[in-house]
Design a protein around this motif. Structure first.
Motif, PDB file in Angstrom:
ATOM      1  N   GLU A   1      -6.735   0.412  -6.196  1.00 14.42           N
ATOM      2  CA  GLU A   1      -6.779   1.889  -6.278  1.00 14.42           C
ATOM      3  C   GLU A   1      -5.943   2.734  -7.201  1.00 14.42           C
ATOM      4  OE1 GLU A   1      -9.660   2.836  -4.915  1.00 14.42           O
ATOM      5  OE2 GLU A   1      -9.665   0.786  -4.155  1.00 14.42           O
TER       6      GLU A   1
ATOM      7  N   GLU B   1     -12.289  10.132  -4.076  1.00 17.87           N
ATOM      8  CA  GLU B   1     -12.781   9.470  -2.830  1.00 17.87           C
ATOM      9  C   GLU B   1     -14.203   9.697  -2.592  1.00 17.87           C
ATOM     10  OE1 GLU B   1     -11.920   8.266   1.845  1.00 17.87           O
ATOM     11  OE2 GLU B   1     -10.515   9.227   0.558  1.00 17.87           O
TER      12      GLU B   1
ATOM     13  N   ARG C   1      -4.874   7.382   4.989  1.00 15.94           N
ATOM     14  CA  ARG C   1      -5.494   6.570   3.966  1.00 15.94           C
ATOM     15  C   ARG C   1      -4.491   5.793   3.242  1.00 15.94           C
ATOM     16  NH1 ARG C   1      -7.937  11.683   3.597  1.00 15.94           N
ATOM     17  NH2 ARG C   1     -10.084  11.682   3.463  1.00 15.94           N
TER      18      ARG C   1
ATOM     19  N   TYR D   1      -3.477   3.257  -0.230  1.00 14.81           N
ATOM     20  CA  TYR D   1      -3.955   2.721  -1.551  1.00 14.81           C
ATOM     21  C   TYR D   1      -3.456   1.797  -1.803  1.00 14.81           C
ATOM     22  CZ  TYR D   1      -5.935   7.516  -1.457  1.00 14.81           C
ATOM     23  OH  TYR D   1      -6.410   8.722  -0.664  1.00 14.81           O
TER      24      TYR D   1
ATOM     25  N   PHE E   1       0.936  -1.177  -0.154  1.00 12.50           N
ATOM     26  CA  PHE E   1      -0.091   0.012  -0.037  1.00 12.50           C
ATOM     27  C   PHE E   1       0.977   1.421   0.208  1.00 12.50           C
ATOM     28  CE2 PHE E   1      -2.844  -3.211   1.464  1.00 12.50           C
ATOM     29  CZ  PHE E   1      -4.193  -2.875   1.192  1.00 12.50           C
TER      30      PHE E   1
ATOM     31  N   PRO F   1      -9.754   4.026  -0.564  1.00  5.83           N
ATOM     32  CA  PRO F   1      -8.653   3.670   0.135  1.00  5.83           C
ATOM     33  C   PRO F   1      -8.854   2.723   1.227  1.00  5.83           C
ATOM     34  CG  PRO F   1      -9.004   6.025   0.288  1.00  5.83           C
ATOM     35  CD  PRO F   1      -9.954   5.357  -0.550  1.00  5.83           C
TER      36      PRO F   1
END
Length: 135
Positions: free
Chosen positions: A47, A27, A41, A43, A6, A34
């Motif tokens: 995403e 978003e 957050r 991703y 991520f 996310p």
């Protein structure tokens, strides 16, 4: 997925050269979802792939709503239907872009003609030694 798969909000902005406001808006309109940990957050691959599609769609001139609807189709009806819809959207946008190109080419021609006409007038004024104010 591990945490190393991520990327952070800041890294997502940097990776795609978008503002934090843009990312938050995507978003908000449910283009991106996310993983959230408190106020942070993160991703993942999904995403990141969606962001690539969003930016490509924007570059082609698609509205965010068109992109959002197209992305929803995958989850609701699968890849085959998503591809069918994509072809229809692409055909429609190609017509729009072709029309815009024709309008731009006409504007360029008109501007060149006006520039050349003005240049000719200025040359004649220089030859005649005129120094008059107009307009």
């Amino acid at each position: 997925m591990t945490d190393s798969d991520f990327i952070s909000f800041k890294d997502m902005c940097t990776k795609f050269d978008v503002t934090p406001r843009t990312l938050r808006y995507y978003e908000y309109i449910e283009l991106l979802s996310p993983r959230k940990e408190g106020r942070s957050r993160f991703y993942g691959a999904r995403e990141i792939a969606r962001m690539k599609l969003i930016l490509r769609g924007r570059r082609f001139g698609f509205s965010l709503e068109d992109i959002r609807q197209w992305l929803l189709i995958y989850g609701e009806k699968g890849t085959q239907e998503q591809y069918r819809v994509w072809i229809d959207l692409a055909n429609r946008q190609l017509e729009v872009l072709t029309q815009q190109r024709e309008e731009i080419e006409t504007a360029i021609g008109d501007l060149r003609a006006l520039r050349d006409e003005t240049s000719a007038i200025l040359s004649r004024m220089d030859e005649d030694g005129e120094n008059t104010k107009s307009a």
